[in-house]
Each structure stands twice: as C-alpha cells, then as structure tokens.
Design an enzyme around this catalytic site. Structure first.
Site, PDB file in Angstrom:
ATOM      1  N   HIS A  88      18.281  19.610   9.558  1.00  0.00           N
ATOM      2  CA  HIS A  88      19.637  19.232   9.175  1.00  0.00           C
ATOM      3  C   HIS A  88      20.031  19.878   7.850  1.00  0.00           C
ATOM      4  CE1 HIS A  88      19.273  15.379  11.829  1.00  0.00           C
ATOM      5  NE2 HIS A  88      19.420  16.487  12.523  1.00  0.00           N
ATOM      6  N   TYR A 110      19.015  19.491  25.417  1.00  0.00           N
ATOM      7  CA  TYR A 110      19.085  18.221  24.676  1.00  0.00           C
ATOM      8  C   TYR A 110      20.374  17.471  25.007  1.00  0.00           C
ATOM      9  CZ  TYR A 110      20.546  15.244  20.800  1.00  0.00           C
ATOM     10  OH  TYR A 110      21.046  14.211  20.063  1.00  0.00           O
TER      11      TYR A 110
END
Length: 327
Positions: free
Chosen positions: A188, A140
């Site tokens: 998250h 990523y």
C-alpha cells in the site's frame, strides 16, 4: 450483539474488532495468523484456525453463541492473484463457502462481507455508486465478486440477512499510535512512503505519470480504518435476517499519488525521494467512492476527511513501531 470477526487479526478486521468492542458489543476474532497479528486483537478472544475448517468454525460460532459474522478473511494481493489464482479461489471463494456452511450449521443468520471497489474494475467515473457497472480486472477482484453472488444465492435459498461493503483504500492507524498497518510484503502506498521517511527504503516508485488525471498519476479514495470500522458497526446493527444491502465506503474525495507524496512530506517534515517508472498493468486511473447511500441510509459520518490527518495517524504508528508488531 455477539460478533465473530473472521480475519479479525488483520489490518482492517482488527480495527473493526477494537471499535465494535469499545462500543459495547462482544467480539471474537477468528484468524489463522498467516497475515494477521495476535497483538492487533488487543487481548480480545481469538480462535486460531483456518477459514476452510468448517467444523472448527461451526463449533466456534456455537460456543461463542454468535449473533452475526463480520467476514474479512481473504487473500488480497492483486499481483499475486494473477500468479496464483488457485490460491485466491481456494481461500476467498472456498473459504467463504466453508463459513456459510458453518453459519448454517450454527444457525447464525446475519453476515457482513468485506468486499472491494476492485469489483468495478477499470470503470471510468468521477465517483462510483453502487450502481456502477461491475467489471473486475484481476483474479482477486473476481473472487470477491464471486463471493458476493454466492452470499446472495445462499441467502435466497437458506434464509440469511447480509450486507456487502465495497470499500476503497484503507489507510491510517489508531489515534493513540498503538495499532496500524503491518503487511509483509507491504504493497500500500502510504506505508511504503512512510517507510521512505523512516529511512527503511531509499525512494518510492511512482508507477506512471501519463494517466488522464490532473497531474498524470493515479487517484484513489483513502478512507481511515476508524471510519471503515464505524461504517461496519452501523451496517451490522442494521442487518436483520432478511436484509440484503450493498454500500460503498469511501470519503468521496480522491488523492493522486503525487498528492499523497506531498502530504507525507508535510506530515513527516522529511523529503520523499521518488523514481518515475512504467505503469503497472491493471491500475485504473481513478477510483473514488460516492458514499451518499451509506450516509443517507445508515447515517455514516466519516471522522477523517483531511488526508493529512489520516497520514498523521499512520505516521504515529510507524514511528512508534518501525518494525511493526514483531509477533
């Protein structure tokens, strides 16, 4: 200014779209809605399309008469990127190549790219400046850095102004509780903790307590989406057709995992059960921004510097929308 926002139905992209529109700019979201939410666009114009569809992007830019592009569209799960690197290079690098070619075809010469502090990798620093060595640790992060270089190369060869924004951990929701974070799956920390407070999860996993930090847990810089949005607006307004800049966006203050859990307990008034588990591979001990360049060159002043205020806005969203946007 007329601004096309790719990934404009996503968490950060839509926050920027709404903020920019509130301050008088004309906006249009471009999103395939695979991860974004139509409701997050809040009634502003939306073109549903794939970032790889260069022809549709070009027509959209021309029909909208765009002056600039804010580019958020990307795949963003670090773990998934290790399992599916082809997907990440195709979406993030290939998708941006498609956008750059569409911008050339539509004669749009200003671009703001949403990059990431993950490009700094495992760098050990109290606070990271734009000059901190780049050593991305995941596919990523490597795709994000590859895109940064691709934008530089296109700008040099074909003429284009650009700004690269490397931001740290986005957090919070709109102050009125109408919009917030809704990922599937959620990865998250703050929304995961608030799901525990809502009774949607039994506990939160703490990945390692043996890091070289004061309480042994990882430290991150949490920046409110409203402050991210204000930085993006300042940057796009300052981006001319010859601009080439990079800025870090963060508060400059770090919060450990344990500090976040304690802050969430204070905000919600609810106990957050936790389970200590093994470290995750690739988690840097500390990621904190040095935002001096952004503050001095663009005059950015964050509104949310108290982590409890940021968490309170996220809590308002999650309480009002326990199942997210449901679209």
């Amino acid at each position: 200014m007329r601004i096309l926002i790719t990934g404009g139905a996503g968490y950060v992209g839509s926050a920027c779209l709404r903020h920019v529109a509130e301050l008088g700019h004309e906006v249009m979201a471009y999103d395939d809605l695979s991860m974004g939410h139509r409701a997050a666009v809040d009634g502003h114009p939306l073109t549903v399309g794939d970032i790889a569809d260069t022809a549709l992007l070009s027509r959209t830019l021309k029909d909208f008469r765009a002056d600039a592009v804010m580019h958020f569209a990307a795949s963003t799960y670090v773990g998934e990127s290790a399992e599916k690197p082809e997907l990440y290079y195709r979406n993030n690098v290939g998708g941006t190549l498609s956008l750059l070619n569409a911008m050339r075809a539509a004669d749009v010469g200003r671009l703001l790219f949403s990059s990431t502090c993950a490009t700094y990798g495992m760098a050990e620093s109290e606070a990271m400046t734009e000059a901190t060595p780049l050593a991305p640790f995941s596919p990523y992060a490597r795709t994000k850095l590859a895109v940064e270089w691709m934008i530089r190369d296109f700008a040099q060869a074909y003429g284009m102004g650009f700004t690269l924004l490397r931001y740290f951990n986005a957090a919070g929701g709109d102050a009125d509780g109408r919009h917030g974070e809704d990922h599937h799956p959620e990865s998250h920390l703050i929304p995961l903790v608030l799901q525990v407070a809502l009774g949607q999860r039994s506990h939160i996993a703490v990945f390692g307590t043996d890091y070289p930090t004061p309480d042994g847990t990882c430290i991150r810089d949490y920046v409110h989406t409203r402050d991210l949005a204000s930085a993006h607006l300042l940057a796009i307004e300052a981006t001319g057709e010859t601009t080439a800049e990079v800025f870090n966006i963060g508060t400059g203050y770090g919060q450990s995992v344990m500090q976040i859990l304690e802050a969430c307990e204070r905000v919600t008034g609810r106990e957050i059960p936790r389970e200590i588990v093994a470290r995750r591979a690739g988690d840097p001990p500390r990621l904190v921004a040095d935002p001096v360049k952004l503050k001095t060159q663009l005059g950015w002043t964050p509104l949310y510097e108290d982590i409890e205020e940021t968490i309170a806005t996220a809590w308002a969203w999650h309480r009002a929308h326990p199942d997210g946007y449901q679209d």
